[in-house]
Design a protein around this motif. Structure first.
Motif, mmCIF file in Angstrom:
data_model
loop_
_atom_site.group_PDB
_atom_site.id
_atom_site.type_symbol
_atom_site.label_atom_id
_atom_site.label_comp_id
_atom_site.label_asym_id
_atom_site.label_seq_id
_atom_site.Cartn_x
_atom_site.Cartn_y
_atom_site.Cartn_z
ATOM 1 N N ILE A 4 0.861 -1.175 0.000
ATOM 2 C CA ILE A 4 0.000 0.000 0.000
ATOM 3 C C ILE A 4 0.904 1.234 0.000
ATOM 4 C CG2 ILE A 4 -1.727 1.312 1.290
ATOM 5 C CD1 ILE A 4 -3.047 -1.224 0.640
ATOM 6 N N THR A 6 0.906 5.261 0.281
ATOM 7 C CA THR A 6 0.062 6.389 0.696
ATOM 8 C C THR A 6 0.813 7.700 0.542
ATOM 9 O OG1 THR A 6 0.804 6.285 2.990
ATOM 10 C CG2 THR A 6 -1.142 5.021 2.459
ATOM 11 N N VAL A 8 0.240 11.716 1.681
ATOM 12 C CA VAL A 8 -0.565 12.670 2.438
ATOM 13 C C VAL A 8 0.155 14.014 2.462
ATOM 14 C CG1 VAL A 8 -1.660 13.175 4.670
ATOM 15 C CG2 VAL A 8 -1.411 10.807 3.927
ATOM 16 N N ASP A 32 -4.781 -0.294 -8.023
ATOM 17 C CA ASP A 32 -5.957 0.464 -7.607
ATOM 18 C C ASP A 32 -5.485 1.810 -7.061
ATOM 19 O OD1 ASP A 32 -8.480 1.196 -6.932
ATOM 20 O OD2 ASP A 32 -8.849 -0.424 -5.487
ATOM 21 N N VAL A 33 -6.280 2.846 -7.326
ATOM 22 C CA VAL A 33 -5.928 4.170 -6.788
ATOM 23 C C VAL A 33 -7.182 4.843 -6.248
ATOM 24 C CG1 VAL A 33 -4.832 6.401 -7.266
ATOM 25 C CG2 VAL A 33 -4.333 4.460 -8.738
ATOM 26 N N THR A 34 -7.090 5.461 -5.090
ATOM 27 C CA THR A 34 -8.153 6.374 -4.668
ATOM 28 C C THR A 34 -7.468 7.661 -4.239
ATOM 29 O OG1 THR A 34 -8.044 5.756 -2.346
ATOM 30 C CG2 THR A 34 -9.612 4.547 -3.695
ATOM 31 N N MET A 38 -9.112 15.473 2.266
ATOM 32 C CA MET A 38 -9.717 15.330 3.588
ATOM 33 C C MET A 38 -9.178 16.453 4.459
ATOM 34 S SD MET A 38 -9.395 11.226 4.082
ATOM 35 C CE MET A 38 -9.995 11.101 5.760
ATOM 36 N N VAL A 43 -4.999 13.283 -0.005
ATOM 37 C CA VAL A 43 -4.737 11.907 0.419
ATOM 38 C C VAL A 43 -4.850 10.985 -0.787
ATOM 39 C CG1 VAL A 43 -5.490 9.999 1.872
ATOM 40 C CG2 VAL A 43 -5.653 12.328 2.728
ATOM 41 N N ILE A 45 -4.144 6.972 -2.032
ATOM 42 C CA ILE A 45 -3.757 5.626 -1.622
ATOM 43 C C ILE A 45 -3.720 4.717 -2.852
ATOM 44 C CG2 ILE A 45 -4.392 3.633 -0.216
ATOM 45 C CD1 ILE A 45 -5.647 5.582 1.753
ATOM 46 N N MET A 46 -2.628 4.029 -3.023
ATOM 47 C CA MET A 46 -2.486 3.112 -4.165
ATOM 48 C C MET A 46 -2.245 1.706 -3.651
ATOM 49 S SD MET A 46 0.162 4.891 -6.760
ATOM 50 C CE MET A 46 -0.348 6.143 -7.912
ATOM 51 N N LEU A 47 -2.861 0.756 -4.334
ATOM 52 C CA LEU A 47 -2.501 -0.638 -4.098
ATOM 53 C C LEU A 47 -1.569 -1.018 -5.242
ATOM 54 C CD1 LEU A 47 -2.964 -3.329 -2.548
ATOM 55 C CD2 LEU A 47 -4.848 -3.755 -4.121
ATOM 56 N N GLU A 65 10.121 8.130 -0.979
ATOM 57 C CA GLU A 65 10.204 9.048 0.157
ATOM 58 C C GLU A 65 10.943 10.335 -0.228
ATOM 59 O OE1 GLU A 65 11.723 6.741 3.479
ATOM 60 O OE2 GLU A 65 9.885 5.550 3.470
ATOM 61 N N LYS A 74 4.053 13.443 2.708
ATOM 62 C CA LYS A 74 4.509 12.226 3.392
ATOM 63 C C LYS A 74 4.142 11.025 2.535
ATOM 64 C CE LYS A 74 5.089 12.887 8.281
ATOM 65 N NZ LYS A 74 4.545 12.701 9.613
ATOM 66 N N HIS A 76 4.446 6.891 2.174
ATOM 67 C CA HIS A 76 4.810 5.615 2.794
ATOM 68 C C HIS A 76 4.525 4.491 1.808
ATOM 69 C CE1 HIS A 76 5.076 6.918 7.071
ATOM 70 N NE2 HIS A 76 4.218 7.841 6.696
ATOM 71 N N MET A 78 4.161 0.408 2.321
ATOM 72 C CA MET A 78 4.213 -0.645 3.333
ATOM 73 C C MET A 78 3.540 -1.901 2.830
ATOM 74 S SD MET A 78 3.150 2.037 6.268
ATOM 75 C CE MET A 78 2.714 0.996 7.630
ATOM 76 N N MET B 1 -10.283 -0.083 -2.221
ATOM 77 C CA MET B 1 -8.886 -0.484 -1.981
ATOM 78 C C MET B 1 -8.892 -1.860 -1.348
ATOM 79 S SD MET B 1 -5.848 0.542 -2.470
ATOM 80 C CE MET B 1 -6.434 2.091 -3.140
ATOM 81 N N LEU B 10 -5.206 5.095 6.771
ATOM 82 C CA LEU B 10 -4.687 6.345 7.336
ATOM 83 C C LEU B 10 -4.550 6.257 8.854
ATOM 84 C CD1 LEU B 10 -6.542 8.964 5.145
ATOM 85 C CD2 LEU B 10 -4.163 8.218 4.980
ATOM 86 N N ILE B 13 -1.244 4.616 9.570
ATOM 87 C CA ILE B 13 -0.133 5.536 9.302
ATOM 88 C C ILE B 13 -0.022 6.587 10.410
ATOM 89 C CG2 ILE B 13 0.735 7.262 7.649
ATOM 90 C CD1 ILE B 13 0.529 5.057 5.871
ATOM 91 N N ARG B 67 11.425 -2.305 8.047
ATOM 92 C CA ARG B 67 11.437 -1.536 6.804
ATOM 93 C C ARG B 67 10.274 -1.930 5.892
ATOM 94 N NH1 ARG B 67 13.384 3.077 4.781
ATOM 95 N NH2 ARG B 67 14.054 2.879 2.650
ATOM 96 N N GLU B 68 10.101 -3.226 5.716
ATOM 97 C CA GLU B 68 9.084 -3.698 4.778
ATOM 98 C C GLU B 68 7.668 -3.367 5.226
ATOM 99 O OE1 GLU B 68 8.871 -7.991 3.384
ATOM 100 O OE2 GLU B 68 10.974 -7.423 3.106
ATOM 101 N N TYR B 69 7.420 -3.537 6.515
ATOM 102 C CA TYR B 69 6.073 -3.323 7.016
ATOM 103 C C TYR B 69 5.850 -1.890 7.495
ATOM 104 C CZ TYR B 69 5.287 -8.290 6.591
ATOM 105 O OH TYR B 69 5.130 -9.547 6.084
ATOM 106 N N GLY B 70 6.926 -1.122 7.537
ATOM 107 C CA GLY B 70 6.777 0.269 7.946
ATOM 108 C C GLY B 70 6.536 0.460 9.428
#
Lengths: 89, 454
Positions: A4, A6, A8, A32-34, A38, A43, A45-47, A65, A74, A76, A78, B1, B10, B13, B67-70
Motif C-alpha cells: 500500500i 500512501t 498525504v 488500484d488508486v483512490t 480530507m 490523500v 492511496i495506491m494498491l 520518500e 509524506k 509511505h 508498506m 482499496m 490512514l 499511518i 522496513r518492509e512493514y513500515g
C-alpha cells in the motif's frame, strides 16, 4: 507481494504523475488508486504489485520518500499485510 | 482499496507517524543447557558460539521487517537460560566470566541487551545460586549489555525471605558499583515474584527451562495510540472507555503477532508468545500516565488512579488476547516511573508516591519499576520494599517485580538521569521507619491458600 502506497500532504500539481512515473520506471504495477481531499489534505492511496519491481523494496521506498521530501508530502510504502492484520479479523 | 478502506489505512499511518506505535522488542530466547561444561572457559566459549550462531541474523531480520512493514521495531534482544544453572557446574570460578561471555555475544550480534544473568531461588538456594547472586554487583558493573534477575517467590512456593534480605544488599551494592554512571546497574536488575519464563522485556527476561531450544517472543507497545483514541472519544462513560481500549489493543497486538510470525518464519525459529504490553517511553505522548489522565484524573497518582489502571490493564488484555495465537510474558500496562513522561511529572509534583505506586502494582502488570530512591536508603528497607511487592504478587497469583535504583550520593527531590529509553526522574521518598527486625528473621513466608489447588 502487494504493498500500500500512501501520499498525504498539501495538494499540488503533479503528485500522481510523479509517483506513477517512479512506479512505471521500477516495474511496479498500480492495481488500484483512490484519492481525495480530507480536511484540506491531499490523500492518495495506491494498491501496488511489487512482485516484478526492478529494485529492492527498500530502494523503492527511498526513491518515493525522496519525492515526498521534495514536494513536502509524506509518502509511505508498506506491505499490505500490516493493514490486513490490523483491520480485519 | 481491496478489503481495507482509506480510513483504516490512514489510521495505521497516523498511529505510527504521530502516536509512537511500535513493536518494542523482538527477543530471541536461547537455551544454554547444552553449553554446560565443568571447564568454565569451555562453557563460556560454547555460550558465545551458540548465541552468535542462533542470533547472527536477528538484528538484520528485525530491521528488514521493520522496513518492509513500515513499523518501527525498537529493540532486538536475547534472553538465555538462568546462568546460575550453568555456573553451578563450575564452582571454582566466579560466575562473572559468564556475564562477560554474554556481553561479548551481545556485542557480536548487535543486540542492545541480553537477559538471563539470573537465579531462581523462590524456595531456597543452591551453591550456584548463591555464587551468582553474590556476583551480580561485579557482573553488572563490568558489562554493558547484561541484565540480571532473581526470582525470590512464587504463589506455589511462598517467599524466600533469606533471598529477600540478600537482595536488599545486592541492589544497594549494584548501585554503589555503578555510582559513577548514575547507579545504572540497578536499572538492569529485577527482583521477581512469579517471574514469567517467556518474558521478552528487559531487564527481567530470561529463557525458562520449560522453553524450547530457541524461541521468538515479541513485546508490543503503544500507550500513545490508546491515549489518542481516548482523546478523540471525548466524554464517554467508562464502559465505552474500556471498549475503546480493547479495540485499540487488538489492533496493536495484531501488528505484534504479524511481526512475531514473520520473524519466526524468516529466522526458522518457533514463535513463542506475544506480550500484550503497554510499555511507555520517555517520549512525550508515549506515556501510560497520560492515558490515566486522559480518563479524567488531574494527575497520575491522585485518588482514582488504581481504579483507572485496573480498567486499562484488563482492557488491554481482553483486546490483545483475541489478536494473538499465544499470549504470555508480563502482558499488561507497565508503570516504570523514569521511563514515562507523565509518571515523571506526577512524581516531581508529589502526586505520585511510592505508596500509591505499590497500590497500583496490585492491578497492573509489573511492579515497582524504575524508581529512584535515596542513595542512603538502608538495605533492609530495600528488602522490605521487595517483600511487600512480592507478597502482592504471591497472594494475587501474578507477577510482581522490584527495580529500584538507590541513587548513590543523592537524596529525595534530586534527579537522576540515565538518558535514552531508561529516562530519568526524581529521587522518591521512602518510609524511613525500620523493618530491620522483620527482614532479619529470614526463613520463608509460606505459600498462600491460592497455591493449594490440587
Amino acid at each position: 507481494m502487494r504493498a500500500i502506497l500512501t501520499v498525504v500532504g498539501k495538494d499540488t500539481v503533479g503528485i500522481l504523475a510523479k509517483v506513477s512515473q517512479v512506479c512505471a520506471k521500477e516495474h511496479v504495477n498500480i492495481m488500484d488508486v483512490t484519492q481525495s481531499i480530507m480536511q484540506d489534505l491531499f490523500v492518495m492511496i495506491m494498491l501496488v504489485d511489487i512482485s516484478s519491481c526492478a529494485v529492492p523494496f527498500s530502494s523503492l521506498q527511498d526513491e518515493l520518500e525522496a519525492i515526498g521530501t521534495d514536494m513536502n508530502l509524506k509518502i509511505h510504502v508498506m506491505h499490505e499485510d500490516i493493514f490486513n492484520s490490523m483491520h480485519r479479523i | 482499496m481491496g478489503v481495507v478502506n482509506t480510513h483504516d489505512i490512514l489510521e495505521t499511518i497516523r498511529m505510527i507517524d504521530d502516536e509512537n506505535l511500535d513493536v518494542r522488542t523482538i527477543t530471541m530466547g536461547i537455551s544454554l543447557l547444552d553449553c554446560i561444561d565443568p571447564d568454565a572457559e569451555k562453557a563460556c566459549q560454547k555460550i558465545y558460539d551458540k548465541i552468535c550462531r542462533y542470533a547472527k541474523d536477528l538484528v538484520k531480520t528485525g530491521e528488514d521487517i521493520s522496513r518492509e512493514y513500515g513499523i518501527p521495531i525498537i529493540h532486538k534482544r536475547i534472553s538465555v537460560t538462568p546462568i546460575a544453572m550453568i555456573a553451578a557446574t563450575t564452582p571454582q570460578v566466579s560466575p562473572v566470566c559468564y556475564a562477560k561471555a554474554l556481553d561479548r555475544a551481545a556485542k557480536a550480534t548487535g543486540v542492545n541487551f541480553v537477559g538471563g544473568y539470573s537465579a531462581l531461588v523462590h524456595k531456597g538456594f543452591g551453591p550456584g545460586d548463591l555464587a551468582l547472586i553474590d556476583s551480580i554487583p561485579e557482573a553488572l558493573s563490568q558489562t554493558e549489555f547484561v541484565c540480571s534477575s532473581v526470582n525470590i517467590g512464587t504463589t506455589k512456593a511462598g517467599l524466600n525471605m533469606d533471598a529477600v534480605e540478600k537482595m536488599g544488599h545486592v541492589v544497594h551494592d549494584v548501585a554503589v558499583a555503578t555510582a559513577d554512571r548514575d547507579s545504572i546497574g540497578a536499572a538492569k536488575l529485577v527482583v521477581f515474584c512469579n517471574a514469567p519464563e517467556d518474558n521478552p522485556f528487559m531487564a527481567g527476561a530470561f529463557h525458562g527451562v520449560g522453553e524450547p531450544d530457541c524461541v521468538i517472543n515479541v513485546g508490543v507497545s503503544g500507550p500513545g495510540v490508546v491515549r489518542a483514541a481516548l482523546s478523540k472519544a471525548g466524554d464517554c462513560d467508562l464502559t465505552a472507555v474500556a471498549d475503546l481500549i480493547k479495540r485499540t489493543a487488538f489492533k496493536i497486538t495484531r501488528m505484534g503477532q504479524l511481526v512475531a510470525q514473520e520473524a519466526s518464519r524468516r529466522l526458522s525459529v518457533p514463535f513463542g508468545i506475544v506480550d500484550l504490553s503497554l510499555a511507555p517511553t520517555p517520549a512525550v505522548g508515549d506515556s501510560v500516565a497520560y492515558i490515566l489522565e486522559e480518563m479524567g484524573l488531574e494527575t497520575c497518582g491522585s485518588h482514582g488512579t488504581t481504579a483507572a489502571l485496573a480498567l486499562l490493564n484488563d482492557a488491554v488484555k481482553k483486546g490483545g488476547v483475541m489478536a494473538s495465537s499465544h499470549v504470555g510474558g508480563l502482558s499488561g500496562a507497565f508503570i516504570p516511573v523514569t521511563e514515562d513522561a507523565g509518571m515523571i511529572h506526577a512524581a516531581e509534583c508529589g502526586t505520585l508516591t511510592l505508596t500509591k505506586l505499590e497500590a497500583m502494582t496490585a492491578v497492573c502488570s509489573v511492579g515497582l519499576d524504575m524508581i529512584a530512591i535515596p542513595g542512603d536508603t538502608p538495605d533492609e528497607i530495600i528488602s522490605a520494599i521487595i517483600a511487600d511487592e512480592a507478597a502482592i504478587g504471591m497472594v494475587n497469583s501474578k507477577t510482581t517485580a522490584v527495580r529500584v535504583i538507590p541513587a548513590i550520593g543523592k537524596k529525595s527531590g534530586d534527579t537522576l538521569n540515565f538518558g535514552g529509553l531508561l529516562g530519568g526522574g526524581p529521587v522518591m521518598e521512602v518510609n524511613p521507619a525500620s523493618p530491620l527486625r522483620f527482614v532479619k528473621r529470614g526463613g520463608r513466608i509460606p505459600a498462600p491458600m491460592q497455591a493449594l489447588k490440587n
